[in-house]
Design an enzyme around this catalytic site. Structure first.
Site, PDB file in Angstrom:
ATOM      1  N   GLY A  12       1.215  -0.737  -0.209  1.00 48.88           N
ATOM      2  CA  GLY A  12      -0.116   0.087  -0.099  1.00 48.88           C
ATOM      3  C   GLY A  12       1.162   1.217   0.037  1.00 48.88           C
ATOM      4  N   ILE A  93      -6.432  -8.853 -11.849  1.00 53.05           N
ATOM      5  CA  ILE A  93      -7.124  -8.400 -13.437  1.00 53.05           C
ATOM      6  C   ILE A  93      -8.694  -8.577 -13.281  1.00 53.05           C
ATOM      7  CG2 ILE A  93      -7.815  -9.154 -15.375  1.00 53.05           C
ATOM      8  CD1 ILE A  93      -4.349  -8.743 -14.453  1.00 53.05           C
ATOM      9  N   HIS A 110       1.571   1.873 -13.267  1.00 53.15           N
ATOM     10  CA  HIS A 110       2.497   0.661 -13.301  1.00 53.15           C
ATOM     11  C   HIS A 110       3.761   0.619 -13.736  1.00 53.15           C
ATOM     12  CE1 HIS A 110       3.699  -3.465 -15.742  1.00 53.15           C
ATOM     13  NE2 HIS A 110       4.339  -2.297 -16.159  1.00 53.15           N
TER      14      HIS A 110
HETATM   15  C1  GRF Z   1       4.616  -1.440  -6.663  1.00 56.20           C
HETATM   16  O1  GRF Z   1       5.981  -1.172  -7.422  1.00 56.20           O
HETATM   17  C2  GRF Z   1       3.425  -0.891  -7.729  1.00 56.20           C
HETATM   18  O2  GRF Z   1       3.724  -0.263  -8.927  1.00 56.20           O
HETATM   19  C3  GRF Z   1       3.105  -2.459  -8.272  1.00 56.20           C
HETATM   20  O3  GRF Z   1       2.778  -3.246  -7.208  1.00 56.20           O
HETATM   21  C4  GRF Z   1       4.233  -2.682  -5.798  1.00 56.20           C
HETATM   22  C5  GRF Z   1       3.673  -2.368  -4.833  1.00 56.20           C
HETATM   23  O4  GRF Z   1       2.983  -1.566  -4.228  1.00 56.20           O
HETATM   24  N1  GRF Z   1       2.237  -2.728  -9.322  1.00 56.20           N
HETATM   25  P1  GRF Z   1       2.570  -0.547  -3.279  1.00 56.20           P
HETATM   26  O5  GRF Z   1       3.467  -0.665  -2.599  1.00 56.20           O
HETATM   27  O6  GRF Z   1       1.341  -1.703  -2.739  1.00 56.20           O
HETATM   28  O7  GRF Z   1       1.247   0.321  -3.189  1.00 56.20           O
END
Ligand code: GRF
Length: 208
Positions: A12, A93, A110
């Protein structure tokens, strides 16, 4: 005020970046009204709790197919009157039931410069492993609208990150999150909240 619903699955940190941007007024036109996690152990849920944001768990295994999974998310979005869905580290998805109901109102961050290192199988740390393996000198992050093609929707914002030779995939992931993802995701939300993002086919124009 734009009600934002954030879909999460893991740490998160992108959710936290949005929360922090609202606190320091880099986002003035939106609020996080609900967090929906696909994983009941996601630290993103703790971040929602710490910030008094309602959260829900929608575990993909509890639904017989993608359409029912979509409908469960869609019902939550309607319950909280969500105008924009933000996928932030979301590992599932979504299908046409949700995408059609929120046409050009779902965005995703992404961790590469799409169309490089994206699509099915390119997520999380795996993206950075492939980037380092290939030997590219520049990577970065992309915020795009979500359509039925994985990472294939119109691009809203991108930010480059230059790669030093000795980075590990984990070090590169941290650099891309810190120098790109956590900056362009809040910025995209604010631009959408201000009505400055116009989609024309594949082209996205940001009005100044
Ligand atoms: C990040 O690199 C994001 O771009 C990818 O998952 C990773 C963790 O994201 N989709 P978060 O820390 O859970 O926001």
């Amino acid at each position: 005020m734009l009600n934002v619903g954030v879909l999460v699955s893991g740490g998160g940190t992108n959710l936290q970046a949005v929360i922090d941007a609202i606190k320091d007024k880099r986002i003035t036109t939106a609020k996080v009204s609900v967090v929906v996690s696909s994983n009941n152990k996601a630290y993103a849920i703790d971040r929602a709790k710490h910030n008094n944001i309602p959260y829900k768990i929608v575990n993909r295994k509890d639904y017989k197919d993608r359409s029912d999974f979509d409908k469960a998310i869609l019902n939550i979005m309607k319950e909280y009157n969500i105008g924009l869905i933000v996928m932030a580290g979301f590992m599932c998805i979504v299908g046409k039931t949700l995408i059609n109901a929120y046409h050009n109102r779902i965005i995703n961050v992404h961790p590469s410069l799409i169309p490089a290192f994206c699509g099915d199988g390119y997520y999380g740390l795996k993206v950075h492993e492939k980037v380092i393996e290939y030997g590219v000198k520049v990577t970065g992050a992309t915020v795009h609208f979500v359509n039925e093609i994985t990472d294939g929707g119109p691009i809203i914002l991108q930010k480059p990150v230059y790669i030093d030779d000795d980075y590990t995939p984990h070090q590169l992931q941290q650099k891309v999150m810190k120098e790109a993802e956590w900056i362009i995701l809040p910025k995209a939300i604010e631009l959408i909240g201000k009505g400055k993002v116009k989609v024309n086919g594949r082209k996205v124009v940001i009005e100044e």
